[in-house]
Design an enzyme around this catalytic site. Structure first.
Site, PDB file in Angstrom:
ATOM      1  N   GLU A  96       4.026   5.725  -5.641  1.00  0.00           N
ATOM      2  CA  GLU A  96       3.055   6.799  -5.859  1.00  0.00           C
ATOM      3  C   GLU A  96       3.728   7.990  -6.505  1.00  0.00           C
ATOM      4  OE1 GLU A  96       0.827   7.567  -2.280  1.00  0.00           O
ATOM      5  OE2 GLU A  96      -0.075   5.578  -2.316  1.00  0.00           O
ATOM      6  N   HIS A 154      -4.580   8.618  -3.728  1.00  0.00           N
ATOM      7  CA  HIS A 154      -4.269   8.795  -2.302  1.00  0.00           C
ATOM      8  C   HIS A 154      -5.044   9.981  -1.712  1.00  0.00           C
ATOM      9  CE1 HIS A 154      -0.956   7.905   0.880  1.00  0.00           C
ATOM     10  NE2 HIS A 154      -2.065   8.351   1.466  1.00  0.00           N
ATOM     11  N   ARG A 181      -1.995   1.257   2.821  1.00  0.00           N
ATOM     12  CA  ARG A 181      -0.764   1.500   2.076  1.00  0.00           C
ATOM     13  C   ARG A 181      -0.669   0.488   0.948  1.00  0.00           C
ATOM     14  NH1 ARG A 181      -0.896   5.677   3.682  1.00  0.00           N
ATOM     15  NH2 ARG A 181       0.594   6.911   4.873  1.00  0.00           N
TER      16      ARG A 181
HETATM   17  N1  NAI Z   1      -5.259   6.730   2.420  1.00  0.00           N
HETATM   18  C1  NAI Z   1      -5.057   7.695   3.255  1.00  0.00           C
HETATM   19  O1  NAI Z   1      -5.047   8.861   2.906  1.00  0.00           O
HETATM   20  C2  NAI Z   1      -4.863   7.379   4.687  1.00  0.00           C
HETATM   21  C3  NAI Z   1      -4.257   6.207   5.030  1.00  0.00           C
HETATM   22  N2  NAI Z   1      -4.071   5.898   6.335  1.00  0.00           N
HETATM   23  C4  NAI Z   1      -3.422   4.653   6.636  1.00  0.00           C
HETATM   24  O2  NAI Z   1      -4.318   3.810   7.316  1.00  0.00           O
HETATM   25  C5  NAI Z   1      -3.608   2.943   8.183  1.00  0.00           C
HETATM   26  C6  NAI Z   1      -4.286   2.892   9.534  1.00  0.00           C
HETATM   27  O3  NAI Z   1      -4.342   4.155  10.128  1.00  0.00           O
HETATM   28  P1  NAI Z   1      -4.898   4.309  11.608  1.00  0.00           P
HETATM   29  O4  NAI Z   1      -6.114   3.497  11.755  1.00  0.00           O
HETATM   30  O5  NAI Z   1      -4.956   5.741  11.894  1.00  0.00           O
HETATM   31  O6  NAI Z   1      -3.711   3.652  12.404  1.00  0.00           O
HETATM   32  P2  NAI Z   1      -3.827   2.850  13.780  1.00  0.00           P
HETATM   33  O7  NAI Z   1      -2.451   2.720  14.261  1.00  0.00           O
HETATM   34  O8  NAI Z   1      -4.854   3.464  14.643  1.00  0.00           O
HETATM   35  O9  NAI Z   1      -4.358   1.422  13.335  1.00  0.00           O
HETATM   36  C7  NAI Z   1      -3.569   0.458  12.711  1.00  0.00           C
HETATM   37  C8  NAI Z   1      -3.983  -0.887  13.279  1.00  0.00           C
HETATM   38  O10 NAI Z   1      -3.337  -1.885  12.515  1.00  0.00           O
HETATM   39  C9  NAI Z   1      -3.045  -2.929  13.411  1.00  0.00           C
HETATM   40  N3  NAI Z   1      -2.052  -3.831  12.863  1.00  0.00           N
HETATM   41  C10 NAI Z   1      -0.710  -3.743  12.929  1.00  0.00           C
HETATM   42  N4  NAI Z   1      -0.166  -4.800  12.317  1.00  0.00           N
HETATM   43  C11 NAI Z   1      -1.180  -5.570  11.876  1.00  0.00           C
HETATM   44  C12 NAI Z   1      -1.234  -6.783  11.177  1.00  0.00           C
HETATM   45  N5  NAI Z   1      -0.120  -7.442  10.804  1.00  0.00           N
HETATM   46  N6  NAI Z   1      -2.443  -7.292  10.866  1.00  0.00           N
HETATM   47  C13 NAI Z   1      -3.556  -6.642  11.233  1.00  0.00           C
HETATM   48  N7  NAI Z   1      -3.569  -5.482  11.916  1.00  0.00           N
HETATM   49  C14 NAI Z   1      -2.380  -4.949  12.221  1.00  0.00           C
HETATM   50  C15 NAI Z   1      -2.596  -2.231  14.662  1.00  0.00           C
HETATM   51  O11 NAI Z   1      -2.709  -3.061  15.789  1.00  0.00           O
HETATM   52  C16 NAI Z   1      -3.562  -1.074  14.723  1.00  0.00           C
HETATM   53  O12 NAI Z   1      -4.679  -1.402  15.528  1.00  0.00           O
HETATM   54  C17 NAI Z   1      -2.181   3.497   8.224  1.00  0.00           C
HETATM   55  O13 NAI Z   1      -1.369   2.724   7.360  1.00  0.00           O
HETATM   56  C18 NAI Z   1      -2.297   4.847   7.643  1.00  0.00           C
HETATM   57  O14 NAI Z   1      -1.146   5.245   7.033  1.00  0.00           O
HETATM   58  C19 NAI Z   1      -4.500   6.713   7.341  1.00  0.00           C
HETATM   59  C20 NAI Z   1      -5.103   7.887   7.053  1.00  0.00           C
HETATM   60  C21 NAI Z   1      -5.298   8.336   5.683  1.00  0.00           C
HETATM   61  O1  HPV Z   2      -2.192   9.942   7.064  1.00  0.00           O
HETATM   62  C1  HPV Z   2      -1.877   9.055   6.272  1.00  0.00           C
HETATM   63  O2  HPV Z   2      -1.352   8.000   6.602  1.00  0.00           O
HETATM   64  C2  HPV Z   2      -2.130   9.248   4.864  1.00  0.00           C
HETATM   65  O3  HPV Z   2      -1.932   8.337   4.121  1.00  0.00           O
HETATM   66  C3  HPV Z   2      -2.518  10.555   4.386  1.00  0.00           C
HETATM   67  O4  HPV Z   2      -1.563  10.899   3.422  1.00  0.00           O
HETATM   68  P1  HPV Z   2      -1.440  12.398   2.920  1.00  0.00           P
HETATM   69  O5  HPV Z   2      -1.115  13.228   4.090  1.00  0.00           O
HETATM   70  O6  HPV Z   2      -2.749  12.762   2.322  1.00  0.00           O
HETATM   71  O7  HPV Z   2      -0.351  12.362   1.908  1.00  0.00           O
END
Ligand code: NAI
Ligand code: HPV
Length: 631
Positions: free
Chosen positions: A348, A367, A319
């Site tokens: 965004e 994104h 993010r």
């Molecule tokens: N750019 C995109 O399109 C996408 C972005 N994301 C973003 O990626 C991030 C992670 O997604 P997931 O791995 O699925 O979530 P997840 O919940 O599996 O992993 C997040 C991890 O961050 C850790 N965490 C929490 N606070 C923390 C801190 N202060 N320092 C270090 N680690 C910390 C948690 O313990 C957890 O293990 C989310 O913010 C999600 O929104 C996810 C999918 C697509």
């Molecule tokens: O799953 C997430 O956290 C994402 O950031 C994906 O975002 P989107 O559904 O592609 O707008």
């Protein structure tokens, strides 16, 4: 014996019934509860019913707890062809592009409206017509949206992982469930992270732009190698660990920082979990994968960039808000950060003249982390299933703001859930005007081990039963504890072991309201609390005790409780009054403590008796007091 306190109480003025006691000779009109602070009366007790052809209409699914209407093809085609039934189907608003497979699933269940470019104002104007809303990261589901929904919105489905665009606190306060689709885009996001990492290291985007501008700059775009370099994965969750796995395959040395990640999961991939400072100060590449929370907001700032190795490279597919973007521009300008590859931004889309986006050492994508065909189809199905399940009254495994109650527990507790709500409703109607309710004690008699009895649902339903008749709140599993706390209502629970069949999760439930006057004095037990108790018999909730009197009536329809001198002919006298006024008696039960002293008569009636009828009951000589209760 375990006692759980939910909240501490202040005075609960808004739970104070205004009507006075229903002792004999009181004006029978006071047999109808009304409450001082609002116009809510007993009529409110007829459960709010929206009634589409599915169970959400029945007040509490998670909400009313259990699915009652199953979805069959025949049923759905009948619904589709009948304009009246069609209009009763839930309306599901999809505000951002969703994969077709998910849309198909939603259409088989509800009326689906895809409106992809709603302004915040348009969304607020529309949301009052919707039962569910499905968003991705581009829709801000603010408090205003929940307010504008006026209680109709039951589920927000986030078709993806990050729920930082949904005001969870507001959702909870409004009793709206939030579900997400946490698994289907993990690989897509991890692959995008790796694409940005490799693309940045070899200047792919910059070289491409240069060639398209007619240049051939082989010396300018000399890159750096990945093999042997240290990558710090910040946030070792689903995406972070997949990035780590892939980076290992590229020959990188991977470390990770995540205060909540289990060390054995990291070890299994060959990753060392280290402190935040160690991670950022030793890494050549830092890849961000933590959620945006108040703790992670701008966690990468001037101070943290200053601790990094000069020439570090940063990837962010998490993010934008975890980075102080102005600080990153300064770190890029000073050379602390050699390059950054960013998929996400604080705002965004970012402004067109964003210095960060335009920086020559920065690679950006709009994104796109989750944007693969495969991930989008997967996410769409994952969220459609979660939203449909929630609308059917099932608790979703991906609920973000509600406790998880597994389906088998839900189905087992179903009759007890009804019992719990009815006991709550009944107990509150026994409170005399002027009494402020502060404290409710719930006792569960059970043969089960306390660890094997999840009472959250029952507690939520008792709360619902107590609060809904006397306020405008609509209570469900999502907001029950919050609203109880907000209203200063303290609910304590006590589980008492009884030697009965552990097949039954609960043998009986007792609801006591402490420190109040009762309009039906016989409902007070020896300790001065209003006290009622109920059981489930053959799947049907029964009232089994009022104060110190045993009774046995099924909790259906309306109920008249009378206390009278225990003598022959009482049932006949009251029955006659009701019969003359054409009020049908569905059941009667008499309970007494000692023979020929005082007894309680519980009379179930199909119709609500009018004032005159209630007055006549009050005039029966041996009746000391009576109360009419709407279940
Ligand atoms: N750019 C995109 O399109 C996408 C972005 N994301 C973003 O990626 C991030 C992670 O997604 P997931 O791995 O699925 O979530 P997840 O919940 O599996 O992993 C997040 C991890 O961050 C850790 N965490 C929490 N606070 C923390 C801190 N202060 N320092 C270090 N680690 C910390 C948690 O313990 C957890 O293990 C989310 O913010 C999600 O929104 C996810 C999918 C697509
Ligand atoms: O799953 C997430 O956290 C994402 O950031 C994906 O975002 P989107 O559904 O592609 O707008």
């Amino acid at each position: 014996m375990a006692t759980t306190s939910i909240s501490s109480a202040t005075n609960l003025n808004n739970l104070t019934p205004a009507s006075s006691s229903l002792q004999k000779n009181s004006n029978p009109s006071s047999a109808h509860l009304s409450f001082s602070h609002s116009s809510i009366s007993l009529q409110k007790l007829s459960v709010h019913t929206t009634n589409f052809n599915n169970p959400i209409s029945r007040g509490f699914s998670i909400f009313n707890v259990l699915k009652t209407a199953q979805h069959s093809d025949i049923a759905s085609s009948a619904r589709d062809s009948d304009p009246v039934i069609k209009s009763q189907k839930p309306t599901i608003l999809v505000s951002e592009k969703l994969g077709e497979a998910g849309l198909d699933l939603l259409r088989s269940f509800g009326n689906v409206e895809c409106l992809y470019s709603l302004s915040p104002e348009d969304l607020c104007a529309k949301i009052g017509e919707c039962d569910a809303l499905i968003v991705r990261s581009g829709t801000k589901v603010t408090r205003q949206v929940f307010e504008a929904a006026k209680g109709r919105l039951k589920v927000v489905g986030r078709a993806g992982v990050g729920i930082d665009n949904v005001d969870l606190q507001a959702a909870t306060e409004f009793g709206c469930l939030v579900v997400n689709a946490p698994t289907a885009n993990t690989i897509a996001a991890a692959e995008h992270g790796i694409a940005l990492l490799a693309g940045m290291a070899r200047n792919v985007a910059q070289a491409d732009a240069s060639m398209k501008a007619g240049k051939w700059q082989r010396n300018k775009y000399v890159g750096v190698s990945l093999v042997g370099k240290t990558l710090a994965v910040m946030g070792f969750g689903k995406v972070g660990s997949e990035v780590a796995r892939r980076a290992k395959g590229l020959g990188m040395h991977v470390i990770a920082h995540d205060p909540y990640a289990p060390a054995d999961r990291a070890r299994a991939i060959g990753v060392d979990l280290v402190s935040f400072d160690e991670a950022i100060s030793t890494a050549d590449f830092v890849s961000l994968h933590m959620p945006l929370t108040p703790t992670t907001n701008k966690v990468f700032n001037d101070a943290t960039f200053a601790k990094m190795k000069k020439g570090v490279r940063i990837i962010n597919v998490a993010r934008g808000g975890v980075i102080d973007e102005d600080a990153l521009v300064r770190a890029l300008d000073s050379g602390i950060v050699a390059q950054a590859a960013l998929d996400v931004f604080t705002e965004e889309p970012p402004s067109k003249d964003s210095r960060l986006v335009r920086h020559e050492n920065v690679t950006v994508t709009p994104h796109l982390g989750a944007s693969t065909k495969e991930a989008q189809e997967g996410v769409a199905v994952e969220i459609a299933e979660a939203v449909v399940g929630a609308l059917r009254g099932e608790l979703s495994a991906t609920a973000v703001n509600a406790p998880m109650v597994p389906p088998e527990v839900l189905s087992e507790l179903a009759p007890y859930v009804t019992l719990a709500e009815k006991l709550g409703r009944l107990a509150v109607q026994l409170v005399a005007g002027g009494s402020g309710i502060q404290s409710v004690k719930v006792g569960y008699k059970s043969a089960r081990d306390p660890d094997n009895l999840d009472t959250r649902l029952l507690r939520a339903m008792i709360t619902k039963g107590i609060i809904e008749p006397i306020s405008d709140a609509h209570i469900n599993l999502v907001n029950a504890d919050f609203i109880a706390k907000q209203k200063g209502l303290r609910i304590s629970e006590e589980r008492v072991y009884v030697n009965s069949s552990p097949e039954n999760p609960v043998e009986s439930i007792q609801v006591q309201i402490s420190n109040v006057q009762s309009k039906f004095a016989s409902a007070l037990s020896d300790n001065g609390n209003i006290s009622i108790e109920g059981k489930v018999k053959y799947g049907i909730p029964h009232l089994t005790r009022v104060g110190s009197f045993s009774v046995d009536v099924s909790l259906e329809g309306n109920l008249i409780l009378c206390r009278q001198v225990d003598q022959p002919g009482m049932i006949g006298q009251v029955g006659n009054v009701l019969g003359e006024r054409n009020v049908n008696v569905s059941f009667m039960s008499v309970g007494r403590t000692v023979k020929r002293t005082k007894a309680i008569m519980a009379i179930g009636v199909d119709e609500e008796p009018d004032k005159e009828t209630l007055k006549k009951i009050g005039e029966v000589p041996a009746i000391d007091e009576f109360v009419f209760l709407d279940l």
